[in-house]
Design a protein around this motif. Structure first.
Motif, PDB file in Angstrom:
ATOM      1  N   PRO A   1       0.823  -1.209   0.000  1.00  0.00           N
ATOM      2  CA  PRO A   1       0.000   0.000   0.000  1.00  0.00           C
ATOM      3  C   PRO A   1       0.862   1.266   0.000  1.00  0.00           C
ATOM      4  N   ALA A   2       2.124   1.151   0.397  1.00  0.00           N
ATOM      5  CA  ALA A   2       3.041   2.307   0.386  1.00  0.00           C
ATOM      6  C   ALA A   2       4.366   1.833  -0.206  1.00  0.00           C
TER       7      ALA A   2
ATOM      8  N   GLU B   1       8.903  -6.475  11.066  1.00  0.00           N
ATOM      9  CA  GLU B   1       7.628  -5.819  11.362  1.00  0.00           C
ATOM     10  C   GLU B   1       6.644  -6.200  10.261  1.00  0.00           C
ATOM     11  N   VAL B   2       5.400  -6.388  10.638  1.00  0.00           N
ATOM     12  CA  VAL B   2       4.366  -6.726   9.658  1.00  0.00           C
ATOM     13  C   VAL B   2       3.088  -5.983  10.040  1.00  0.00           C
ATOM     14  N   ARG B   3       2.370  -5.523   9.011  1.00  0.00           N
ATOM     15  CA  ARG B   3       1.128  -4.802   9.288  1.00  0.00           C
ATOM     16  C   ARG B   3       0.191  -5.679  10.126  1.00  0.00           C
ATOM     17  N   ARG B   4      -0.468  -5.004  11.076  1.00  0.00           N
ATOM     18  CA  ARG B   4      -1.340  -5.726  12.008  1.00  0.00           C
ATOM     19  C   ARG B   4      -2.435  -6.500  11.282  1.00  0.00           C
ATOM     20  N   ALA B   5      -2.915  -5.944  10.151  1.00  0.00           N
ATOM     21  CA  ALA B   5      -4.021  -6.591   9.431  1.00  0.00           C
ATOM     22  C   ALA B   5      -3.542  -7.612   8.399  1.00  0.00           C
ATOM     23  N   ASN B   6      -2.236  -7.750   8.253  1.00  0.00           N
ATOM     24  CA  ASN B   6      -1.702  -8.619   7.191  1.00  0.00           C
ATOM     25  C   ASN B   6      -1.610 -10.070   7.679  1.00  0.00           C
TER      26      ASN B   6
ATOM     27  N   SER C   1       3.260   4.682   7.456  1.00  0.00           N
ATOM     28  CA  SER C   1       2.947   6.077   7.113  1.00  0.00           C
ATOM     29  C   SER C   1       1.441   6.329   7.053  1.00  0.00           C
ATOM     30  N   ASP C   2       0.647   5.278   6.790  1.00  0.00           N
ATOM     31  CA  ASP C   2      -0.813   5.469   6.763  1.00  0.00           C
ATOM     32  C   ASP C   2      -1.442   5.263   8.142  1.00  0.00           C
ATOM     33  N   GLY C   3      -0.623   5.092   9.177  1.00  0.00           N
ATOM     34  CA  GLY C   3      -1.138   5.018  10.544  1.00  0.00           C
ATOM     35  C   GLY C   3      -1.379   3.611  11.064  1.00  0.00           C
ATOM     36  N   GLU C   4      -1.193   2.587  10.210  1.00  0.00           N
ATOM     37  CA  GLU C   4      -1.431   1.219  10.691  1.00  0.00           C
ATOM     38  C   GLU C   4      -0.343   0.780  11.668  1.00  0.00           C
ATOM     39  N   ASP C   5      -0.733   0.008  12.668  1.00  0.00           N
ATOM     40  CA  ASP C   5       0.231  -0.537  13.636  1.00  0.00           C
ATOM     41  C   ASP C   5       1.043  -1.659  13.003  1.00  0.00           C
ATOM     42  N   ALA C   6       2.235  -1.860  13.543  1.00  0.00           N
ATOM     43  CA  ALA C   6       3.061  -3.004  13.124  1.00  0.00           C
ATOM     44  C   ALA C   6       3.141  -4.008  14.274  1.00  0.00           C
ATOM     45  N   LEU C   7       3.051  -5.263  13.899  1.00  0.00           N
ATOM     46  CA  LEU C   7       3.339  -6.350  14.823  1.00  0.00           C
ATOM     47  C   LEU C   7       4.833  -6.653  14.675  1.00  0.00           C
ATOM     48  N   VAL C   8       5.538  -6.767  15.790  1.00  0.00           N
ATOM     49  CA  VAL C   8       6.944  -7.157  15.744  1.00  0.00           C
ATOM     50  C   VAL C   8       7.007  -8.668  15.949  1.00  0.00           C
TER      51      VAL C   8
END
Ligand SMILES: CC(C)(COP(=O)(O)OP(=O)(O)OC[C@H]1O[C@@H](n2cnc3c(N)ncnc32)[C@H](O)[C@@H]1OP(=O)(O)O)[C@@H](O)C(=O)NCCC(=O)NCCS
Length: 175
Positions: A41-42, A126-131, A154-161
């Motif tokens: 997405p980015a 890191e991976v997007r929370r919704a991924n 950058s779009d505000g989504e959280d990352a899961l580590v």
């Protein structure tokens, strides 16, 4: 030669041995950017990939397959940094036409091989929370979620580590 954007479909269930993993060269940039633009997405710029080709600790490794018996075509990539005893996975993608055929798995197997071959103790990402798809792939390789980075993207989504503890993995393997 086929470009990434004109690829036909892979035959079903390619054996993972049909997938070659080789380092990216500057001539692969168009194929890598095409996959990146279709996957994120980015999307990262070409400049970011080219910069990593100049850093000693940075790696962009490509998955290539021979489509319809023609020359090898780039279908996925893994971008990671190898620093001291850690590998950090920065980016991973498979061309949308070739997903769910084991290419991401092959790239992750390769990443684990690189890490163990360099006596690393940890792989982090890191991976997007919704991924959920990517998270499932990482979990299938033994990664565990260890934390969250709030509004990391950058779009505000959280990352899961997520991390893979290679020492713990090796200890289990010798039991
Ligand atoms: C995540 C990604 C790299 C996976 O690549 P892939 O080549 O399709 O992966 P594989 O075929 O090896 O999948 C292996 C397993 O991961 C899991 N998985 C992969 N994609 C999934 C999805 N969309 N939904 C649910 N599970 C998924 C499944 O368990 C799958 O096994 P299965 O196909 O037998 O069910 C790919 O979907 C992609 O490029 N996504 C966009 C970019 C991205 O999100 N990258 C991760 C950045 S952190």
């Amino acid at each position: 030669m086929l470009t990434s954007s004109t690829q036909t479909w892979l035959r079903p269930d390619p054996a993972t041995s049909d997938i070659e993993i080789t380092p990216m060269a500057s001539g692969d940039l168009d194929a890598v950017i095409d996959i990146e633009n279709r996957s994120s997405p980015a999307p990262w710029s070409g400049q970011l990939f080219l910069e990593d080709l100049t850093r000693k600790w940075a790696h962009v490794d490509l998955a290539r397959v021979a489509l319809d018996g023609s020359s090898l075509v780039v279908v996925g990539f893994a971008n990671y940094w190898l620093v001291h005893d850690e590998v950090h996975l920065l980016n991973l993608a498979t061309h949308p036409n070739h997903r769910r055929r084991g290419i991401g798995t092959r790239l992750m197997d390769h990443l684990v091989d690189v890490a163990t071959g360099n006596d690393c103790r940890l792989i982090t990402l890191e991976v997007r929370r919704a991924n959920e798809g990517a998270q499932a792939l990482y979990r299938s390789h033994g990664f565990e979620a260890v934390g969250m980075r709030s509004r990391y993207y950058s779009d505000g989504e959280d990352a899961l580590v997520m991390t893979l503890d290679l020492n713990a993995r090796a200890a289990v393997a010798v039991r």
